[in-house]
Design a protein around this motif. Structure first.
Motif, mmCIF file in Angstrom:
data_model
loop_
_atom_site.group_PDB
_atom_site.id
_atom_site.type_symbol
_atom_site.label_atom_id
_atom_site.label_comp_id
_atom_site.label_asym_id
_atom_site.label_seq_id
_atom_site.Cartn_x
_atom_site.Cartn_y
_atom_site.Cartn_z
ATOM 1 N N MET A 104 39.992 63.765 -1.247
ATOM 2 C CA MET A 104 41.118 64.425 -0.572
ATOM 3 C C MET A 104 41.449 63.598 0.653
ATOM 4 O O MET A 104 40.626 63.459 1.569
ATOM 5 C CB MET A 104 40.700 65.835 -0.171
ATOM 6 C CG MET A 104 41.790 66.628 0.496
ATOM 7 S SD MET A 104 42.853 67.402 -0.738
ATOM 8 C CE MET A 104 44.380 67.580 0.184
ATOM 9 N N CYS A 105 42.641 63.039 0.674
ATOM 10 C CA CYS A 105 43.023 62.169 1.782
ATOM 11 C C CYS A 105 43.350 62.984 3.033
ATOM 12 O O CYS A 105 44.109 63.952 2.979
ATOM 13 C CB CYS A 105 44.231 61.321 1.385
ATOM 14 S SG CYS A 105 44.666 60.144 2.669
ATOM 15 N N VAL A 106 42.758 62.593 4.127
ATOM 16 C CA VAL A 106 43.094 63.172 5.434
ATOM 17 C C VAL A 106 43.383 62.006 6.398
ATOM 18 O O VAL A 106 42.996 62.023 7.550
ATOM 19 C CB VAL A 106 41.982 64.100 5.981
ATOM 20 C CG1 VAL A 106 41.906 65.361 5.170
ATOM 21 C CG2 VAL A 106 40.617 63.407 5.987
ATOM 22 N N GLY A 107 44.072 61.000 5.853
ATOM 23 C CA GLY A 107 44.339 59.788 6.619
ATOM 24 C C GLY A 107 45.525 59.925 7.545
ATOM 25 O O GLY A 107 45.863 61.011 8.009
ATOM 26 N N CYS A 108 46.207 58.805 7.741
ATOM 27 C CA CYS A 108 47.238 58.723 8.775
ATOM 28 C C CYS A 108 48.451 59.597 8.480
ATOM 29 O O CYS A 108 49.133 60.036 9.411
ATOM 30 C CB CYS A 108 47.666 57.265 8.925
ATOM 31 S SG CYS A 108 48.152 56.476 7.365
ATOM 32 N N CYS A 109 48.752 59.856 7.235
ATOM 33 C CA CYS A 109 49.961 60.603 6.878
ATOM 34 C C CYS A 109 49.654 61.955 6.246
ATOM 35 O O CYS A 109 50.376 62.924 6.475
ATOM 36 C CB CYS A 109 50.807 59.795 5.901
ATOM 37 S SG CYS A 109 51.397 58.241 6.597
ATOM 38 N N CYS A 110 48.613 62.031 5.446
ATOM 39 C CA CYS A 110 48.316 63.282 4.744
ATOM 40 C C CYS A 110 47.883 64.351 5.742
ATOM 41 O O CYS A 110 47.149 64.078 6.676
ATOM 42 C CB CYS A 110 47.245 63.051 3.691
ATOM 43 S SG CYS A 110 47.786 61.940 2.373
ATOM 44 N N GLY A 111 48.363 65.571 5.528
ATOM 45 C CA GLY A 111 48.013 66.677 6.413
ATOM 46 C C GLY A 111 48.928 66.796 7.615
ATOM 47 O O GLY A 111 48.822 67.756 8.363
ATOM 48 N N GLU A 142 39.787 58.508 4.507
ATOM 49 C CA GLU A 142 40.896 57.900 5.225
ATOM 50 C C GLU A 142 41.959 57.550 4.189
ATOM 51 O O GLU A 142 41.795 57.839 3.005
ATOM 52 C CB GLU A 142 40.407 56.668 5.995
ATOM 53 C CG GLU A 142 39.491 56.999 7.164
ATOM 54 C CD GLU A 142 40.178 57.870 8.219
ATOM 55 O OE1 GLU A 142 41.370 57.629 8.502
ATOM 56 O OE2 GLU A 142 39.535 58.791 8.726
ATOM 57 N N CYS A 143 43.000 56.881 4.605
ATOM 58 C CA CYS A 143 44.153 56.597 3.742
ATOM 59 C C CYS A 143 43.724 56.001 2.394
ATOM 60 O O CYS A 143 43.003 55.015 2.340
ATOM 61 C CB CYS A 143 45.096 55.642 4.451
ATOM 62 S SG CYS A 143 46.520 55.189 3.465
ATOM 63 N N LEU A 144 44.219 56.624 1.316
ATOM 64 C CA LEU A 144 43.949 56.131 -0.034
ATOM 65 C C LEU A 144 44.989 55.103 -0.482
ATOM 66 O O LEU A 144 44.821 54.482 -1.515
ATOM 67 C CB LEU A 144 43.924 57.297 -1.023
ATOM 68 C CG LEU A 144 42.708 58.224 -0.933
ATOM 69 C CD1 LEU A 144 42.949 59.495 -1.735
ATOM 70 C CD2 LEU A 144 41.458 57.523 -1.412
ATOM 71 N N PRO A 196 48.706 55.422 -1.182
ATOM 72 C CA PRO A 196 50.084 55.834 -1.476
ATOM 73 C C PRO A 196 50.593 56.901 -0.494
ATOM 74 O O PRO A 196 50.882 58.043 -0.867
ATOM 75 C CB PRO A 196 49.981 56.379 -2.899
ATOM 76 C CG PRO A 196 48.581 56.896 -2.998
ATOM 77 C CD PRO A 196 47.742 55.995 -2.131
ATOM 78 N N CYS A 197 50.740 56.512 0.772
ATOM 79 C CA CYS A 197 51.094 57.464 1.833
ATOM 80 C C CYS A 197 52.401 58.203 1.553
ATOM 81 O O CYS A 197 52.571 59.339 1.976
ATOM 82 C CB CYS A 197 51.213 56.747 3.170
ATOM 83 S SG CYS A 197 49.698 55.975 3.716
ATOM 84 N N SER A 198 53.326 57.528 0.866
ATOM 85 C CA SER A 198 54.620 58.172 0.611
ATOM 86 C C SER A 198 54.467 59.428 -0.236
ATOM 87 O O SER A 198 55.381 60.246 -0.306
ATOM 88 C CB SER A 198 55.564 57.194 -0.094
ATOM 89 O OG SER A 198 55.018 56.821 -1.353
HETATM 90 S S1 FES Z 1 47.257 58.801 4.585
HETATM 91 FE FE1 FES Z 1 46.908 59.755 2.679
HETATM 92 S S2 FES Z 1 47.494 58.242 1.257
HETATM 93 FE FE2 FES Z 1 47.769 57.269 3.165
#
Ligand code: FES
Length: 130
Positions: free
Chosen positions: A9-16, A53-55, A57-59
């Protein structure tokens, strides 16, 4: 017992983030909801949950990557607790029966991703997903 698969489960720079997160924004809320649903699912010991962290495909955020029995499944716009529970239910069924069908509700959320770049153009506009 060895795990059958992994759920990232991505909780990176964009997700969430608020603009992408629906009911699961902000990211800290997303983690809490997913952790509680996972603990209640009975998947522990069969599928390993990891917040990442970011996986890539942030879009497509919020991004979930399920790797089960050697098969990848990417899901996008996982913005509601209901969809999290559906993903966990599918992971439960698929860990027992790898041939089980994907739920119809995943059609608008599944996408392919082989890495690199900013990710695929979303096939369904943001406003079209619940
Ligand atoms: S932050 Fe989730 S895919 Fe980049």
């Amino acid at each position: 017992m060895a795990d059958d698969g992994l759920l990232f489960m991505c909780v990176g720079c964009c997700c969430g983030r608020q603009e992408h997160g629906g009911e699961l924004a902000p990211a800290r809320h997303l983690k809490s909801v997913v952790r509680k649903a996972f603990d209640a699912s009975g998947l522990s010991g069969r599928v390993r949950l990891s917040f990442t962290e970011c996986l890539g495909p942030c879009s497509e955020s919020n991004v979930v990557f399920l790797y089960l029995h050697g098969r990848p499944l990417w899901l996008r716009r996982v913005n509601t607790p209901r969809l999290v529970v559906e993903i966990l239910g599918y992971a439960d069924r698929a860990s027992r029966d790898p041939s089980c069908a994907l739920p119809a509700s995943f059609e608008a959320h599944a996408f392919t991703w082989t890495g690199g770049g900013v990710g695929p153009k979303p096939p369904v506009p943001d406003g079209a997903l619940s």
